[in-house]
Design a protein around this motif. Structure first.
Motif, PDB file in Angstrom:
ATOM      1  N   THR A  56       0.829  -1.209   0.000  1.00 24.14           N
ATOM      2  CA  THR A  56       0.000   0.000   0.000  1.00 24.14           C
ATOM      3  C   THR A  56       0.861   1.257   0.000  1.00 24.14           C
ATOM      4  O   THR A  56       0.581   2.222  -0.724  1.00 24.14           O
ATOM      5  CB  THR A  56      -0.933  -0.002   1.226  1.00 24.14           C
ATOM      6  OG1 THR A  56      -1.737  -1.190   1.201  1.00 24.14           O
ATOM      7  CG2 THR A  56      -1.831   1.209   1.218  1.00 24.14           C
ATOM      8  N   ARG A  57       1.918   1.254   0.803  1.00 25.37           N
ATOM      9  CA  ARG A  57       2.831   2.404   0.819  1.00 25.37           C
ATOM     10  C   ARG A  57       3.503   2.577  -0.537  1.00 25.37           C
ATOM     11  O   ARG A  57       3.683   3.698  -1.025  1.00 25.37           O
ATOM     12  CB  ARG A  57       3.870   2.239   1.913  1.00 25.37           C
ATOM     13  CG  ARG A  57       3.330   2.424   3.324  1.00 25.37           C
ATOM     14  CD  ARG A  57       4.454   2.563   4.326  1.00 25.37           C
ATOM     15  NE  ARG A  57       5.253   1.358   4.399  1.00 25.37           N
ATOM     16  CZ  ARG A  57       5.004   0.354   5.229  1.00 25.37           C
ATOM     17  NH1 ARG A  57       3.974   0.418   6.055  1.00 25.37           N
ATOM     18  NH2 ARG A  57       5.785  -0.714   5.255  1.00 25.37           N
ATOM     19  N   LEU A  58       3.882   1.469  -1.140  1.00 26.35           N
ATOM     20  CA  LEU A  58       4.505   1.532  -2.460  1.00 26.35           C
ATOM     21  C   LEU A  58       3.540   2.105  -3.492  1.00 26.35           C
ATOM     22  O   LEU A  58       3.931   2.913  -4.341  1.00 26.35           O
ATOM     23  CB  LEU A  58       4.965   0.130  -2.876  1.00 26.35           C
ATOM     24  CG  LEU A  58       5.733   0.020  -4.194  1.00 26.35           C
ATOM     25  CD1 LEU A  58       7.039   0.797  -4.122  1.00 26.35           C
ATOM     26  CD2 LEU A  58       6.006  -1.449  -4.519  1.00 26.35           C
ATOM     27  N   ALA A  59       2.264   1.709  -3.415  1.00 22.71           N
ATOM     28  CA  ALA A  59       1.259   2.230  -4.344  1.00 22.71           C
ATOM     29  C   ALA A  59       1.065   3.723  -4.153  1.00 22.71           C
ATOM     30  O   ALA A  59       0.915   4.475  -5.129  1.00 22.71           O
ATOM     31  CB  ALA A  59      -0.061   1.488  -4.146  1.00 22.71           C
ATOM     32  N   ARG A 141      13.215  -0.520  -0.492  1.00 25.86           N
ATOM     33  CA  ARG A 141      12.955  -1.094   0.831  1.00 25.86           C
ATOM     34  C   ARG A 141      12.187  -2.400   0.717  1.00 25.86           C
ATOM     35  O   ARG A 141      12.406  -3.333   1.507  1.00 25.86           O
ATOM     36  CB  ARG A 141      12.173  -0.088   1.687  1.00 25.86           C
ATOM     37  CG  ARG A 141      12.151  -0.445   3.162  1.00 25.86           C
ATOM     38  CD  ARG A 141      13.552  -0.514   3.727  1.00 25.86           C
ATOM     39  NE  ARG A 141      13.574  -1.108   5.067  1.00 25.86           N
ATOM     40  CZ  ARG A 141      14.496  -1.940   5.483  1.00 25.86           C
ATOM     41  NH1 ARG A 141      15.479  -2.308   4.673  1.00 25.86           N
ATOM     42  NH2 ARG A 141      14.473  -2.421   6.710  1.00 25.86           N
ATOM     43  N   VAL A 142      11.283  -2.508  -0.252  1.00 26.96           N
ATOM     44  CA  VAL A 142      10.584  -3.781  -0.481  1.00 26.96           C
ATOM     45  C   VAL A 142      11.595  -4.886  -0.814  1.00 26.96           C
ATOM     46  O   VAL A 142      11.527  -5.994  -0.272  1.00 26.96           O
ATOM     47  CB  VAL A 142       9.550  -3.621  -1.615  1.00 26.96           C
ATOM     48  CG1 VAL A 142       9.057  -4.988  -2.106  1.00 26.96           C
ATOM     49  CG2 VAL A 142       8.368  -2.798  -1.142  1.00 26.96           C
ATOM     50  N   CYS A 143      12.529  -4.580  -1.691  1.00 27.86           N
ATOM     51  CA  CYS A 143      13.543  -5.570  -2.071  1.00 27.86           C
ATOM     52  C   CYS A 143      14.433  -5.931  -0.885  1.00 27.86           C
ATOM     53  O   CYS A 143      14.780  -7.107  -0.675  1.00 27.86           O
ATOM     54  CB  CYS A 143      14.393  -5.041  -3.224  1.00 27.86           C
ATOM     55  SG  CYS A 143      13.483  -4.760  -4.760  1.00 27.86           S
ATOM     56  N   GLU A 144      14.817  -4.930  -0.096  1.00 24.57           N
ATOM     57  CA  GLU A 144      15.697  -5.184   1.052  1.00 24.57           C
ATOM     58  C   GLU A 144      15.001  -6.020   2.120  1.00 24.57           C
ATOM     59  O   GLU A 144      15.607  -6.916   2.709  1.00 24.57           O
ATOM     60  CB  GLU A 144      16.171  -3.849   1.630  1.00 24.57           C
ATOM     61  CG  GLU A 144      17.173  -3.135   0.743  1.00 24.57           C
ATOM     62  CD  GLU A 144      17.359  -1.677   1.103  1.00 24.57           C
ATOM     63  OE1 GLU A 144      18.328  -1.061   0.603  1.00 24.57           O
ATOM     64  OE2 GLU A 144      16.540  -1.122   1.876  1.00 24.57           O
ATOM     65  N   CYS A 268       0.925  -3.090  -6.827  1.00 24.51           N
ATOM     66  CA  CYS A 268       2.114  -3.015  -5.972  1.00 24.51           C
ATOM     67  C   CYS A 268       2.111  -4.117  -4.917  1.00 24.51           C
ATOM     68  O   CYS A 268       3.180  -4.634  -4.557  1.00 24.51           O
ATOM     69  CB  CYS A 268       2.193  -1.641  -5.312  1.00 24.51           C
ATOM     70  SG  CYS A 268       2.564  -0.305  -6.465  1.00 24.51           S
ATOM     71  N   ALA A 269       0.940  -4.483  -4.404  1.00 22.86           N
ATOM     72  CA  ALA A 269       0.871  -5.597  -3.464  1.00 22.86           C
ATOM     73  C   ALA A 269       1.298  -6.896  -4.140  1.00 22.86           C
ATOM     74  O   ALA A 269       2.024  -7.708  -3.553  1.00 22.86           O
ATOM     75  CB  ALA A 269      -0.543  -5.725  -2.902  1.00 22.86           C
ATOM     76  N   ALA A 270       0.872  -7.091  -5.386  1.00 20.33           N
ATOM     77  CA  ALA A 270       1.265  -8.297  -6.119  1.00 20.33           C
ATOM     78  C   ALA A 270       2.774  -8.340  -6.325  1.00 20.33           C
ATOM     79  O   ALA A 270       3.412  -9.404  -6.152  1.00 20.33           O
ATOM     80  CB  ALA A 270       0.542  -8.343  -7.459  1.00 20.33           C
TER      81      ALA A 270
END
Length: 297
Positions: A56-59, A141-144, A268-270
């Motif tokens: 959600t933050r990424l979106a 940050r998602v990747c990390e 983005c969640a996917a």
């Protein structure tokens, strides 16, 4: 007295049976953990990483990036670039009717160009750049988190953030030709789009992780992310046109914002789930035998 004794015996039998079922379930779980440790690690990672919030933050960052960039392109980009962007966004969302008119008004050329440039100005360009780096940082940050790595230093990662956003923008610009299979048709467009997504997400992880993970272990996450995006792209052309026009008719521009943001949250969640699942699969048996992480630092 008889009823009390019968109730106590029945309760004891139920309790014993429940304990037996719990013991059996624990034995089955322990056996599954021994035989398929990847399932245990995957479950723990999905439950502990708060992935839906991360998506959600990424979106939200993606939306905050796309709006300033859209107006900056509408103000400063050559007419050919704007036309290409229009064609690509129509191809992605299957835009028709009122929503297509809104997008065309935001990007079309004409006598209002100079006024739009003055309105956007240098402040709009700076906002677009700042928002784009926020999107890059959220994606990094998602990747990390997927690979359980600490944050990269700003001096190491700053240029990578900007490069990634520029690459995403270029990919969006060529979505029209890609999805049409360069004029051949959708039967070629679907596999070409999948391969483009595979390359993008494979390279994205390597870039935003600052090369701290070798190329090969990043492949499962790239495959899953590209597959998720391809599936969502096919459904977007069916669902989004009516959703956008309906929201625009009911709530005006706010409805359009809500519809786009909802689609971005799903997308983005996917991607967040795909990259995290891919990282777990690459680190756990049996794939870790083939996707060695010996080169990772």
């Amino acid at each position: 007295m008889f009823l009390t004794t019968a109730w106590r015996h029945a309760s004891e039998r139920v309790h014993v049976r429940a304990e037996g079922l719990r013991t059996r379930a624990e034995e089955l779980r322990a056996r599954a953990e021994r035989r398929m440790p990847v399932l245990t690690e995957l479950t723990n990672r999905l439950l502990s990483a708060n992935l839906l919030d991360a998506g959600t933050r990424l979106a939200a960052q993606a939306f905050l990036t796309s709006v300033p960039l859209l107006f900056a392109l509408g103000a400063f980009a050559p007419q050919g670039v704007r036309d290409q962007l229009l064609d690509s966004l129509r191809s992605v969302f299957g835009l028709t009717g009122a929503s297509d008119q809104q997008l065309n008004a935001a990007l079309s050329g004409g006598t209002g160009d100079e006024q739009l440039r003055q309105t956007t100005g240098i402040i709009g360009v700076l906002m677009a750049l700042v928002s784009s780096t926020s999107f890059s940082r959220a994606m990094a940050r998602v990747c990390e988190r997927a690979w359980l790595l600490p944050k990269s230093g700003t001096r190491i990662a700053a240029w990578r953030w900007l490069l990634w956003v520029v690459s995403i923008l270029l990919l969006v610009l060529v979505q029209g030709p890609l999805r049409d299979g360069f004029g051949v048709g959708i039967w070629l467009g679907v596999p070409v789009s999948f391969l483009a997504g595979l390359v993008l997400w494979w390279w994205t992880q390597h870039l935003l992780l600052a090369a701290r993970v070798a190329w090969l272990p990043l492949l499962p996450g790239a495959l899953l992310a590209s597959a998720a995006m391809s599936a969502l792209a096919l459904t977007a052309r069916i669902y989004m046109p009516s959703a956008l026009n309906r929201s625009l008719s009911a709530y005006g521009a706010l409805g359009l914002v809500l519809a786009v943001l909802s689609w971005l949250i799903v997308l983005c969640a996917a991607v967040t789930f795909a990259i995290t699942i891919g990282a777990v699969l690459a680190q756990e048996p049996p794939l870790n035998r083939y996707l060695t992480t010996a080169e990772s630092t």
